[in-house]
Each structure stands twice: as structure tokens, then as C-alpha cells.
Design a protein around this motif. Structure first.
Motif, PDB file in Angstrom:
ATOM      1  N   GLY A  46      -0.450  -0.404 -10.583  1.00 30.34           N
ATOM      2  CA  GLY A  46      -0.707   0.787 -11.087  1.00 30.34           C
ATOM      3  C   GLY A  46      -1.424   1.920 -10.959  1.00 30.34           C
ATOM      4  O   GLY A  46      -1.502   1.783  -9.839  1.00 30.34           O
ATOM      5  N   SER A  47      -1.911   2.845 -10.866  1.00 30.38           N
ATOM      6  CA  SER A  47      -2.116   4.810 -10.528  1.00 30.38           C
ATOM      7  C   SER A  47      -3.167   4.660 -10.427  1.00 30.38           C
ATOM      8  O   SER A  47      -4.259   4.526 -11.700  1.00 30.38           O
ATOM      9  CB  SER A  47      -1.096   5.112 -10.591  1.00 30.38           C
ATOM     10  OG  SER A  47      -0.200   5.319  -9.541  1.00 30.38           O
TER      11      SER A  47
ATOM     12  N   PHE B 112       2.507  -3.378  -0.920  1.00 32.12           N
ATOM     13  CA  PHE B 112       3.666  -2.802  -1.492  1.00 32.12           C
ATOM     14  C   PHE B 112       2.674  -1.558  -2.452  1.00 32.12           C
ATOM     15  O   PHE B 112       2.537  -1.897  -3.898  1.00 32.12           O
ATOM     16  CB  PHE B 112       4.232  -3.945  -2.692  1.00 32.12           C
ATOM     17  CG  PHE B 112       5.073  -5.135  -2.229  1.00 32.12           C
ATOM     18  CD1 PHE B 112       6.031  -5.280  -1.482  1.00 32.12           C
ATOM     19  CD2 PHE B 112       4.068  -6.359  -1.413  1.00 32.12           C
ATOM     20  CE1 PHE B 112       6.524  -5.838  -0.664  1.00 32.12           C
ATOM     21  CE2 PHE B 112       4.889  -7.468  -0.729  1.00 32.12           C
ATOM     22  CZ  PHE B 112       5.863  -6.869  -0.334  1.00 32.12           C
ATOM     23  N   GLY B 113       2.810  -0.496  -1.674  1.00 27.12           N
ATOM     24  CA  GLY B 113       2.424   0.489  -2.624  1.00 27.12           C
ATOM     25  C   GLY B 113       2.139   1.874  -1.853  1.00 27.12           C
ATOM     26  O   GLY B 113       3.205   1.731  -0.813  1.00 27.12           O
TER      27      GLY B 113
ATOM     28  N   PHE C 177       0.689  -3.473  -5.196  1.00 25.80           N
ATOM     29  CA  PHE C 177       1.285  -3.056  -5.775  1.00 25.80           C
ATOM     30  C   PHE C 177       1.301  -2.018  -6.637  1.00 25.80           C
ATOM     31  O   PHE C 177       1.312  -1.820  -8.707  1.00 25.80           O
ATOM     32  CB  PHE C 177       2.163  -4.236  -6.927  1.00 25.80           C
ATOM     33  CG  PHE C 177       2.843  -5.500  -6.180  1.00 25.80           C
ATOM     34  CD1 PHE C 177       3.539  -5.406  -5.488  1.00 25.80           C
ATOM     35  CD2 PHE C 177       1.390  -6.729  -5.695  1.00 25.80           C
ATOM     36  CE1 PHE C 177       4.361  -6.663  -5.796  1.00 25.80           C
ATOM     37  CE2 PHE C 177       2.367  -7.148  -5.439  1.00 25.80           C
ATOM     38  CZ  PHE C 177       3.811  -7.362  -4.697  1.00 25.80           C
ATOM     39  N   GLY C 178       0.648  -0.506  -6.334  1.00 26.81           N
ATOM     40  CA  GLY C 178       0.294   0.664  -7.551  1.00 26.81           C
ATOM     41  C   GLY C 178       0.276   1.518  -5.946  1.00 26.81           C
ATOM     42  O   GLY C 178       0.873   1.227  -5.241  1.00 26.81           O
ATOM     43  N   ASN C 179      -1.077   2.572  -6.509  1.00 31.36           N
ATOM     44  CA  ASN C 179      -1.383   3.857  -6.072  1.00 31.36           C
ATOM     45  C   ASN C 179      -1.902   4.229  -5.977  1.00 31.36           C
ATOM     46  O   ASN C 179      -2.717   4.173  -7.262  1.00 31.36           O
ATOM     47  CB  ASN C 179       0.422   5.247  -6.506  1.00 31.36           C
ATOM     48  CG  ASN C 179       0.223   5.955  -5.359  1.00 31.36           C
ATOM     49  OD1 ASN C 179       0.327   6.009  -3.994  1.00 31.36           O
ATOM     50  ND2 ASN C 179      -1.507   7.255  -6.547  1.00 31.36           N
ATOM     51  N   ILE C 180      -3.158   4.932  -4.445  1.00 31.23           N
ATOM     52  CA  ILE C 180      -4.220   5.643  -4.893  1.00 31.23           C
ATOM     53  C   ILE C 180      -4.166   6.817  -3.897  1.00 31.23           C
ATOM     54  O   ILE C 180      -3.451   6.696  -3.324  1.00 31.23           O
ATOM     55  CB  ILE C 180      -5.228   4.065  -3.862  1.00 31.23           C
ATOM     56  CG1 ILE C 180      -5.461   2.902  -5.211  1.00 31.23           C
ATOM     57  CG2 ILE C 180      -6.626   5.184  -4.079  1.00 31.23           C
ATOM     58  CD1 ILE C 180      -6.543   2.331  -4.250  1.00 31.23           C
ATOM     59  N   ASP C 181      -4.447   7.735  -5.133  1.00 29.76           N
ATOM     60  CA  ASP C 181      -5.073   9.447  -4.134  1.00 29.76           C
ATOM     61  C   ASP C 181      -6.989   8.613  -4.592  1.00 29.76           C
ATOM     62  O   ASP C 181      -7.163   8.721  -5.786  1.00 29.76           O
ATOM     63  CB  ASP C 181      -3.977  10.101  -4.711  1.00 29.76           C
ATOM     64  CG  ASP C 181      -2.918   9.986  -5.145  1.00 29.76           C
ATOM     65  OD1 ASP C 181      -2.327  10.312  -3.921  1.00 29.76           O
ATOM     66  OD2 ASP C 181      -2.177   9.719  -6.314  1.00 29.76           O
TER      67      ASP C 181
END
Length: 207
Positions: free
Chosen positions: A80-81, A125-126, A100-104
Motif C-alpha cells: 500500500g501507500s 519492490f516499490g 510492495f508499496g510506496n512511502i512519501d
């Protein structure tokens, strides 16, 4: 009666003002973005009155600001994000773990309790994206396997007293980027910054 003439600022005057601003930033009174903006103004100042104005809204005492915000120590994203932005509180170290996600992680309006912030970023993987205001010194270390790690944007020579954001990155088929956001984007919202980068306006970061 003639008015007292304005006095020109010396290099020592500028350095004293920057040290004062840095202390207030470390005590939580100035965000990272506010500090870098005022630091840039201090280096441009020609008169002592301009330097006084930069610290006019700051108390003379040095007691730290009491904050009830819990510090951000770990940012986690799995399938997830996850976004952390705004006036987050950051102590000496932050961990970013992503699979397998995203971090901001947006540090522009963060309050940093210290001169050096260490970010340990592990991505599989992200993508992990860290945003800092232009003028903050960035140190990026680590390795990438099937991915990349890079610091993007203008990198002006560091000034004494500039905060340091030190990133230790491990990328496994992931992209880990540190974005130096231009001072001209100070008034942009988080969404506007993201849209600007995605639309290609981020190329001005590489100028």
C-alpha cells in the motif's frame, strides 16, 4: 533631530543570526522549511535591521518548546501507500520500511530536534520518496539491487549551521529518492508539490 543611520551587517553578524535560527529550529520553534528560508535571507541581508527582523518573532530564551506530538520514528508500508507530511516531529532517527508499496516522507514542515537527522530506508519492490527544502545538506549512502537511489534537485554549497539529512538506503528492486524542493515552492501545498513533480515541473529541480 536626525535619525540613527542604518548599520550594515558583517559576515559575523550573519553567522550569529544563523546560529540563533538553528538553535530555535532544534528547539522546535522553526520548521525545517522556515529555517532554510530564513537562513537564505540572512546570507542575503545587507543591513543589521534585516537580520533583527528574521528573529523578531522568536523569544530570547533558549528553553525548548514543549510538544505533545508523538515523534515520528517509523514509517511502514506493506502492499500500500503511506504518507507522512505536515508539522511532524522528528528526533534523531527515522526508519522507513517498505515492501510492495510506496512511502512519501515530507520533511519540509517538520520540526527537527537536532542538527542531524538519520533516515534508514529499506525498500523492496516499490518506492520511497523523501522531500527536503533546498539548502538542506543531504548525504545519501547505501546500495541498490535492481533499483536505484539518488538525491535530486539543486545542491548549493552548504553553509555553516545547515541541518544535515543523512539517508542510509537499501533498495531491492525499488526506487529511493531524496527530492530537494526549491525555496520558490515554499508556499505550495503537499498536493501541488507532488503534482509539479509528476507533471514534469520537477525538471527545475535538476537545473
Amino acid at each position: 533631530m536626525s535619525e540613527t543611520p542604518a548599520l550594515r551587517a558583517s559576515d559575523a553578524d550573519r553567522e550569529r543570526t544563523i546560529v540563533l535560527l538553528r538553535d530555535h529550529a532544534a528547539e522546535g520553534r522553526l520548521t525545517l522549511e522556515e529555517f532554510t528560508d530564513r537562513m537564505s535571507a540572512a546570507y542575503r541581508a545587507r543591513m543589521q535591521d534585516e537580520l533583527v527582523e528574521l528573529a523578531r518573532d522568536l523569544p530570547a530564551g533558549s528553553a525548548p518548546v514543549a510538544s505533545h506530538r508523538r515523534p515520528t520514528r517509523l514509517v511502514l508500508s506493506l502492499f500500500g501507500s503511506t504518507t507522512r507530511e505536515g508539522r511532524i516531529r522528528v528526533l534523531g532517527r527515522v526508519g522507513c520500511l517498505m515492501g510492495f508499496g510506496n512511502i512519501d516522507l515530507d520533511l519540509r514542515r517538520a520540526t527537527l530536534e537536532g542538527d542531524v537527522i538519520t533516515i534508514v530506508a529499506l525498500g523492496i519492490f516499490g518506492a520511497i520518496d523523501v522531500y527536503v527544502p533546498e539548502g538542506v545538506e543531504v548525504e545519501l549512502h547505501g546500495f541498490a539491487l535492481g533499483g536505484h537511489q539518488r538525491a535530486r534537485g539543486n545542491d548549493p554549497p552548504p553553509h555553516p549551521g545547515t541541518p544535515v539529512v543523512r539517508v542510509f538506503a537499501i533498495s531491492i528492486f525499488a526506487g529511493i529518492d531524496v527530492w530537494r524542493v526549491p525555496i520558490a515552492w515554499t508556499e505550495k501545498t503537499w498536493d501541488e508539490v507532488i503534482r509539479g513533480i509528476r507533471s514534469g515541473a520537477h525538471k527545475e529541480l535538476e537545473a
